[in-house]
Design a protein around this motif. Structure first.
Motif, PDB file in Angstrom:
ATOM      1  N   ASP A   2       8.905 -35.377  33.495  1.00 29.58           N
ATOM      2  CA  ASP A   2       9.054 -33.954  33.217  1.00 29.58           C
ATOM      3  C   ASP A   2       9.959 -33.744  32.011  1.00 29.58           C
ATOM      4  OD1 ASP A   2       7.464 -33.080  35.327  1.00 29.58           O
ATOM      5  OD2 ASP A   2       9.133 -33.171  36.740  1.00 29.58           O
ATOM      6  N   TYR A   3       9.579 -32.802  31.173  1.00 29.30           N
ATOM      7  CA  TYR A   3      10.350 -32.470  29.974  1.00 29.30           C
ATOM      8  C   TYR A   3      10.695 -30.991  29.990  1.00 29.30           C
ATOM      9  CZ  TYR A   3       8.673 -36.921  28.096  1.00 29.30           C
ATOM     10  OH  TYR A   3       8.404 -38.248  27.896  1.00 29.30           O
ATOM     11  N   GLN A   4      11.823 -30.655  29.388  1.00 24.74           N
ATOM     12  CA  GLN A   4      12.212 -29.264  29.196  1.00 24.74           C
ATOM     13  C   GLN A   4      11.509 -28.775  27.930  1.00 24.74           C
ATOM     14  OE1 GLN A   4      14.111 -26.927  30.825  1.00 24.74           O
ATOM     15  NE2 GLN A   4      13.507 -25.552  29.174  1.00 24.74           N
ATOM     16  N   ILE A   5      10.511 -27.919  28.095  1.00 23.83           N
ATOM     17  CA  ILE A   5       9.753 -27.406  26.956  1.00 23.83           C
ATOM     18  C   ILE A   5      10.490 -26.207  26.382  1.00 23.83           C
ATOM     19  CG2 ILE A   5       7.586 -26.357  26.233  1.00 23.83           C
ATOM     20  CD1 ILE A   5       6.295 -27.998  28.563  1.00 23.83           C
ATOM     21  N   ASP A   6      10.744 -26.265  25.078  1.00 27.38           N
ATOM     22  CA  ASP A   6      11.490 -25.202  24.411  1.00 27.38           C
ATOM     23  C   ASP A   6      10.596 -24.126  23.816  1.00 27.38           C
ATOM     24  OD1 ASP A   6      14.337 -26.237  24.621  1.00 27.38           O
ATOM     25  OD2 ASP A   6      13.314 -27.962  23.763  1.00 27.38           O
ATOM     26  N   VAL A   7       9.442 -24.518  23.299  1.00 27.65           N
ATOM     27  CA  VAL A   7       8.509 -23.560  22.690  1.00 27.65           C
ATOM     28  C   VAL A   7       7.084 -23.998  23.011  1.00 27.65           C
ATOM     29  CG1 VAL A   7       7.624 -22.632  20.498  1.00 27.65           C
ATOM     30  CG2 VAL A   7      10.067 -22.949  20.801  1.00 27.65           C
ATOM     31  N   VAL A   8       6.225 -23.011  23.281  1.00 29.64           N
ATOM     32  CA  VAL A   8       4.806 -23.270  23.519  1.00 29.64           C
ATOM     33  C   VAL A   8       4.007 -22.613  22.399  1.00 29.64           C
ATOM     34  CG1 VAL A   8       2.844 -22.906  25.068  1.00 29.64           C
ATOM     35  CG2 VAL A   8       5.125 -23.348  26.011  1.00 29.64           C
ATOM     36  N   VAL A   9       3.114 -23.378  21.786  1.00 34.69           N
ATOM     37  CA  VAL A   9       2.187 -22.847  20.794  1.00 34.69           C
ATOM     38  C   VAL A   9       0.818 -22.775  21.450  1.00 34.69           C
ATOM     39  CG1 VAL A   9       0.961 -23.325  18.648  1.00 34.69           C
ATOM     40  CG2 VAL A   9       3.421 -23.675  18.769  1.00 34.69           C
ATOM     41  N   ASP A  10       0.286 -21.556  21.541  1.00 36.89           N
ATOM     42  CA  ASP A  10      -1.053 -21.347  22.100  1.00 36.89           C
ATOM     43  C   ASP A  10      -2.041 -21.292  20.942  1.00 36.89           C
ATOM     44  OD1 ASP A  10      -3.387 -20.588  23.312  1.00 36.89           O
ATOM     45  OD2 ASP A  10      -2.564 -18.794  24.265  1.00 36.89           O
ATOM     46  N   ALA A  11      -2.699 -22.424  20.700  1.00 33.32           N
ATOM     47  CA  ALA A  11      -3.691 -22.496  19.624  1.00 33.32           C
ATOM     48  C   ALA A  11      -5.100 -22.556  20.201  1.00 33.32           C
ATOM     49  CB  ALA A  11      -3.411 -23.708  18.749  1.00 33.32           C
ATOM     50  N   GLY A  33      15.614 -32.692  18.661  1.00 31.46           N
ATOM     51  CA  GLY A  33      15.621 -33.026  20.081  1.00 31.46           C
ATOM     52  C   GLY A  33      14.890 -32.028  20.958  1.00 31.46           C
ATOM     53  N   GLN A  34      14.622 -30.843  20.445  1.00 31.62           N
ATOM     54  CA  GLN A  34      13.897 -29.862  21.246  1.00 31.62           C
ATOM     55  C   GLN A  34      12.422 -30.243  21.317  1.00 31.62           C
ATOM     56  OE1 GLN A  34      15.236 -26.074  19.383  1.00 31.62           O
ATOM     57  NE2 GLN A  34      15.962 -25.584  21.450  1.00 31.62           N
ATOM     58  N   ILE A  35      11.732 -29.697  22.317  1.00 38.74           N
ATOM     59  CA  ILE A  35      10.358 -30.098  22.592  1.00 38.74           C
ATOM     60  C   ILE A  35       9.398 -28.926  22.436  1.00 38.74           C
ATOM     61  CG2 ILE A  35       8.791 -30.974  24.368  1.00 38.74           C
ATOM     62  CD1 ILE A  35      11.131 -32.680  25.360  1.00 38.74           C
ATOM     63  N   LEU A  36       8.311 -29.224  21.743  1.00 37.59           N
ATOM     64  CA  LEU A  36       7.236 -28.275  21.481  1.00 37.59           C
ATOM     65  C   LEU A  36       6.014 -28.678  22.290  1.00 37.59           C
ATOM     66  CD1 LEU A  36       5.988 -26.018  19.611  1.00 37.59           C
ATOM     67  CD2 LEU A  36       5.381 -27.879  18.048  1.00 37.59           C
ATOM     68  N   LEU A  37       5.386 -27.709  22.941  1.00 38.79           N
ATOM     69  CA  LEU A  37       4.110 -27.921  23.613  1.00 38.79           C
ATOM     70  C   LEU A  37       3.045 -27.185  22.818  1.00 38.79           C
ATOM     71  CD1 LEU A  37       2.164 -28.705  25.937  1.00 38.79           C
ATOM     72  CD2 LEU A  37       2.916 -26.618  27.104  1.00 38.79           C
ATOM     73  N   VAL A  38       2.020 -27.908  22.394  1.00 36.81           N
ATOM     74  CA  VAL A  38       0.893 -27.308  21.688  1.00 36.81           C
ATOM     75  C   VAL A  38      -0.321 -27.393  22.601  1.00 36.81           C
ATOM     76  CG1 VAL A  38      -0.587 -27.381  19.651  1.00 36.81           C
ATOM     77  CG2 VAL A  38       1.818 -28.051  19.466  1.00 36.81           C
ATOM     78  N   GLU A  39      -0.986 -26.250  22.798  1.00 37.69           N
ATOM     79  CA  GLU A  39      -2.218 -26.207  23.580  1.00 37.69           C
ATOM     80  C   GLU A  39      -3.348 -25.783  22.645  1.00 37.69           C
ATOM     81  OE1 GLU A  39      -0.825 -25.175  28.040  1.00 37.69           O
ATOM     82  OE2 GLU A  39      -1.019 -23.448  26.708  1.00 37.69           O
ATOM     83  N   ALA A  40      -4.413 -26.586  22.601  1.00 35.17           N
ATOM     84  CA  ALA A  40      -5.524 -26.309  21.689  1.00 35.17           C
ATOM     85  C   ALA A  40      -6.849 -26.646  22.367  1.00 35.17           C
ATOM     86  CB  ALA A  40      -5.365 -27.128  20.418  1.00 35.17           C
ATOM     87  N   THR A  41      -7.900 -25.967  21.932  1.00 35.64           N
ATOM     88  CA  THR A  41      -9.244 -26.254  22.437  1.00 35.64           C
ATOM     89  C   THR A  41     -10.107 -26.932  21.387  1.00 35.64           C
ATOM     90  OG1 THR A  41      -9.840 -23.973  21.876  1.00 35.64           O
ATOM     91  CG2 THR A  41      -9.296 -24.420  24.178  1.00 35.64           C
ATOM     92  N   ASP A  42      -9.682 -26.946  20.151  1.00 34.40           N
ATOM     93  CA  ASP A  42     -10.434 -27.578  19.070  1.00 34.40           C
ATOM     94  C   ASP A  42     -10.414 -29.094  19.250  1.00 34.40           C
ATOM     95  OD1 ASP A  42     -11.832 -27.852  16.631  1.00 34.40           O
ATOM     96  OD2 ASP A  42      -9.946 -28.155  15.554  1.00 34.40           O
ATOM     97  N   VAL A  69      -8.856 -28.047  27.466  1.00 33.03           N
ATOM     98  CA  VAL A  69      -7.607 -27.702  26.778  1.00 33.03           C
ATOM     99  C   VAL A  69      -6.815 -28.994  26.542  1.00 33.03           C
ATOM    100  CG1 VAL A  69      -5.444 -26.404  26.868  1.00 33.03           C
ATOM    101  CG2 VAL A  69      -7.535 -25.411  27.823  1.00 33.03           C
ATOM    102  N   HIS A  70      -6.497 -29.226  25.287  1.00 35.49           N
ATOM    103  CA  HIS A  70      -5.729 -30.407  24.900  1.00 35.49           C
ATOM    104  C   HIS A  70      -4.262 -29.994  24.779  1.00 35.49           C
ATOM    105  CE1 HIS A  70      -9.729 -31.802  24.089  1.00 35.49           C
ATOM    106  NE2 HIS A  70      -9.882 -30.851  23.183  1.00 35.49           N
ATOM    107  N   ARG A  71      -3.378 -30.763  25.411  1.00 38.16           N
ATOM    108  CA  ARG A  71      -1.949 -30.438  25.412  1.00 38.16           C
ATOM    109  C   ARG A  71      -1.164 -31.590  24.779  1.00 38.16           C
ATOM    110  NH1 ARG A  71      -4.179 -28.518  29.981  1.00 38.16           N
ATOM    111  NH2 ARG A  71      -3.931 -26.284  30.340  1.00 38.16           N
ATOM    112  N   TYR A  72      -0.221 -31.213  23.921  1.00 36.40           N
ATOM    113  CA  TYR A  72       0.578 -32.192  23.185  1.00 36.40           C
ATOM    114  C   TYR A  72       2.049 -31.829  23.326  1.00 36.40           C
ATOM    115  CZ  TYR A  72      -4.017 -32.484  21.108  1.00 36.40           C
ATOM    116  OH  TYR A  72      -5.373 -32.573  20.939  1.00 36.40           O
ATOM    117  N   LEU A  73       2.858 -32.781  23.771  1.00 36.10           N
ATOM    118  CA  LEU A  73       4.300 -32.609  23.846  1.00 36.10           C
ATOM    119  C   LEU A  73       4.915 -33.362  22.674  1.00 36.10           C
ATOM    120  CD1 LEU A  73       5.214 -33.054  27.598  1.00 36.10           C
ATOM    121  CD2 LEU A  73       5.488 -31.014  26.226  1.00 36.10           C
TER     122      LEU A  73
END
Length: 77
Positions: A2-11, A33-42, A69-73
């Motif tokens: 588990d990671y603390q997600i700081d920002v989510v990008v809904d792509a 050190g902060q974590i970004l979650l990117v969600e994409a369908t492409d 849905v593809h998710r990237y941390l």
């Protein structure tokens, strides 16, 4: 893990190159050190996001796909 997600990008619904552009804009606002979650369908994001993370020196912590849905941390360098 588990990671603390700081920002989510809904792509979701965005076509190349928008998922990478949105991720790039978002990660610039994060502290190291902060974590970004990117969600994409492409489908191209499966290649583009990991390559972008590596090319920019950021750390791809995890990627997975579920229901189209593809998710990237990504941890900012």
């Amino acid at each position: 893990m588990d990671y603390q997600i700081d920002v989510v990008v809904d792509a979701k619904g965005q076509k190349c190159p928008m998922p990478v552009l949105l991720a790039s804009r978002a990660i610039k606002k994060l502290e190291s050190g902060q974590i970004l979650l990117v969600e994409a369908t492409d489908g191209g994001s499966k290649r583009d996001i990991p390559s972008w993370a590596t090319d920019t020196g950021n750390e791809l912590l995890d990627n997975n796909s579920e229901d189209g849905v593809h998710r990237y941390l990504i941890r900012k360098k």
